[in-house]
Design a protein around this motif. Structure first.
Motif, short mmCIF file in Angstrom:
data_model
loop_
_atom_site.label_atom_id
_atom_site.label_comp_id
_atom_site.label_asym_id
_atom_site.label_seq_id
_atom_site.Cartn_x
_atom_site.Cartn_y
_atom_site.Cartn_z
N LEU A 176 -1.34 -4.08 4.70
CA LEU A 176 -1.05 -5.01 3.62
C LEU A 176 0.20 -4.58 2.86
O LEU A 176 1.00 -5.42 2.44
N SER A 177 0.36 -3.28 2.70
CA SER A 177 1.54 -2.77 2.00
C SER A 177 2.81 -3.12 2.75
O SER A 177 3.81 -3.56 2.16
N ALA A 178 2.79 -2.97 4.08
CA ALA A 178 3.98 -3.27 4.88
C ALA A 178 4.25 -4.77 4.92
O ALA A 178 5.41 -5.21 4.79
N ASP A 179 3.20 -5.58 5.09
CA ASP A 179 3.38 -7.03 5.21
C ASP A 179 3.82 -7.66 3.89
O ASP A 179 4.55 -8.66 3.89
N ALA A 180 3.35 -7.10 2.76
CA ALA A 180 3.71 -7.67 1.45
C ALA A 180 4.97 -7.04 0.88
O ALA A 180 5.41 -7.43 -0.20
N ASP A 181 5.55 -6.08 1.59
CA ASP A 181 6.75 -5.38 1.13
C ASP A 181 6.49 -4.72 -0.23
O ASP A 181 7.30 -4.83 -1.16
N LEU A 182 5.36 -4.03 -0.33
CA LEU A 182 4.98 -3.31 -1.54
C LEU A 182 4.72 -1.85 -1.18
O LEU A 182 4.38 -1.54 -0.03
N THR A 183 4.87 -0.99 -2.15
CA THR A 183 4.54 0.41 -1.91
C THR A 183 3.02 0.56 -1.79
O THR A 183 2.26 -0.27 -2.32
N LEU A 184 2.60 1.60 -1.14
CA LEU A 184 1.17 1.83 -0.97
C LEU A 184 0.50 2.06 -2.32
O LEU A 184 -0.65 1.65 -2.55
N THR A 185 1.21 2.69 -3.23
CA THR A 185 0.65 2.91 -4.58
C THR A 185 0.40 1.59 -5.29
O THR A 185 -0.62 1.41 -5.96
#
Length: 366
Positions: free
Chosen positions: A298-307
Motif C-alpha cells: 500500500l505504501s508503494a502503490d499510494a506513493d507514501l512512506t511506510l511511516t
C-alpha cells in the motif's frame, strides 16, 4: 463498562458572577420547574441564604432523572473554579457521579486593533459520568472538553462568538426562568436550544456519544471538531469487546510491514464521510486500498512512506473503521466466527448474495 455520559453542562464565571448557562438533558427539570411555577410566592417571605447547621441531606440519584436533583446554582458553584485552576484537568466525584471538564479562560474579542471592553470570562464544559467510569474513559471526556474550550477560545477571538451565545442564554434564563403571572411558561433550556448554536452543538455531542461514540461538528459553522470514544466505537462491532486506547497504542507497536488492513465499512462510504479538508494522504490510501495488499505494498502503490501508512492505518483502527489482518490470499485457510449470525434469516445472507453473485453464505460457511 460505563462509557455513556449522563449529562453535559456549560458554566460561565466572570466579573458578574458564576452561572449555569445550559445543561442537557433537562426534561425532568422541566417538570420540577412547572411544579414550582404553580406555587404562589409570598413577596414577604424571608430567603435564608445560609444554614449554620448545614443543608438537609439530598439524594443525588443518576438513574432516570438525568441529574435532576443537582440544582443549577449548586452546579455553577462547583464548576466555576478559580483562575489558578484553569487550563487544567477538572475532576470532581459526588456520590455516584463523576464530573469531568477543562476550565478555559476566554479572552474577549478585539477587532481592528481596539482594546476589548469586556472582561475575560471563564467557561467550563463539564461531562457527568458514572462514578464507576475507569481512568481511560475519564481521560477521553477530558480531552473532548478541552477541544471544545480551544474551539470556543478561537471563535471568541475571531468574531466574539462566546459573548453573543452567553448573552442569549442569560436573556433566556431571565425571561423564562421566573416568568411573571400571565406570561408564557417555557423551559429556558428549550429557548436556548432554539436560539443558540452552541447549545445545539453540545446536545449533538451528547447524543452522538451515546449513539456511536463519534462526534463530528463545526463550532459556529467554522471550527471543525472531531472526537472518538474508542471504548464505545469498538463495542458497536462487538459488544463483548472492551478496547482501551492504551491497548490500541500497544497493538500499533507490534504492526509490521507484512500486515494489512481490513476496512469495517465500505470504502466509498468512508470517503464520503471525510471532511473537505481531510488529509490527502488518507484519501490516496483509501482509493488504492484492498485487503489483498500488505502495508508495504500500500505504501508503494499510494506513493507514501511506510511511516505514513502506519500512522493512517492506526488512525483508522482507533476510529473503529478498520482492523489489522494478514493480507488475504488463496493459500490461507479461513473460518466463520463462532458468533456470526449466519442462519437462514440473517441479513448477512442477502448482503453476501449481493456482493458475491452465484454463491450462498450458508453453503460456504458450513
Amino acid at each position: 463498562m460505563d462509557v455513556d455520559p449522563l449529562s453535559v453542562i456549560l458554566v460561565k464565571s466572570d466579573s458578574k458572577g458564576d452561572r449555569l448557562l445550559f445543561r442537557y438533558p433537562y426534561e425532568i427539570n422541566k417538570r420540577q420547574e412547572n411544579g414550582q411555577l404553580h406555587r404562589k410566592k409570598n413577596p414577604y417571605a424571608l430567603i435564608v441564604t445560609e444554614d449554620l447547621q448545614g443543608p438537609p441531606p439530598q439524594n443525588y440519584s443518576t438513574e432516570k432523572d438525568c441529574l435532576a436533583n443537582f440544582a443549577d446554582d449548586i452546579l455553577s458553584n462547583l464548576f466555576a473554579v478559580k483562575q489558578e485552576l484553569c487550563e487544567a484537568k477538572f475532576e470532581l466525584k459526588v456520590n455516584d457521579v463523576r464530573f469531568v471538564g477543562h476550565p478555559t479562560m476566554v479572552p474577549p474579542c478585539s477587532r481592528k486593533g481596539k482594546a476589548p471592553n469586556r472582561p475575560i470570562v471563564l467557561i467550563n464544559i463539564v461531562f457527568a459520568l458514572h462514578a464507576t467510569a475507569n481512568h481511560s474513559v475519564v481521560k477521553c471526556y477530558y480531552e473532548l472538553s478541552k477541544r471544545f474550550g480551544v474551539a470556543l477560545k478561537h471563535e471568541e477571538r475571531r468574531v466574539g462568538y462566546v459573548y453573543q451565545e452567553m448573552k442569549a442564554m442569560i436573556a433566556a434564563h431571565d425571561d423564562y426562568g421566573r416568568p411573571e403571572e400571565g406570561a408564557e411558561v417555557r423551559n429556558p433550556f428549550e429557548v436556548i436550544l432554539e436560539q443558540c448554536s452552541l447549545a445545539r452543538d453540545l446536545r449533538k455531542a451528547y447524543n452522538d456519544l451515546k449513539i456511536s461514540g463519534l462526534v463530528q461538528l463545526r463550532v459556529n459553522r467554522w471550527i471543525y471538531l472531531s472526537f472518538c470514544l474508542p471504548q464505545k466505537v469498538h463495542q458497536l462491532h462487538n459488544r463483548a469487546l472492551m478496547v482501551e486506547p492504551e491497548a490500541i497504542d500497544k497493538c500499533l507497536e507490534s504492526i509490521r510491514p507484512y500486515h494489512g488492513i481490513l476496512l469495517l465499512v465500505e470504502t466509498n462510504q468512508l470517503l464520503d464521510s471525510l471532511v473537505p479538508d481531510a488529509s490527502p494522504a488518507l484519501i490516496r490510501l483509501l482509493k488504492i486500498y484492498t485487503p489483498l495488499k500488505s502495508l508495504q505494498t500500500l505504501s508503494a502503490d499510494a506513493d507514501l512512506t511506510l511511516t505514513q501508512v502506519f500512522n493512517l492505518s492506526g488512525h483508522l483502527v482507533y476510529w473503529g473503521k478498520a482492523i489489522f489482518i494478514y493480507p488475504l490470499c488463496e493459500t490461507n485457510v479461513y473460518m466463520t466466527a463462532p458468533g456470526a449470525p449466519v442462519h437462514c434469516r440473517s441479513h448477512l445472507v442477502e448482503k453476501f448474495a449481493e456482493q458475491f453473485s452465484g454463491y450462498s453464505l450458508i453453503q460456504n460457511s458450513s
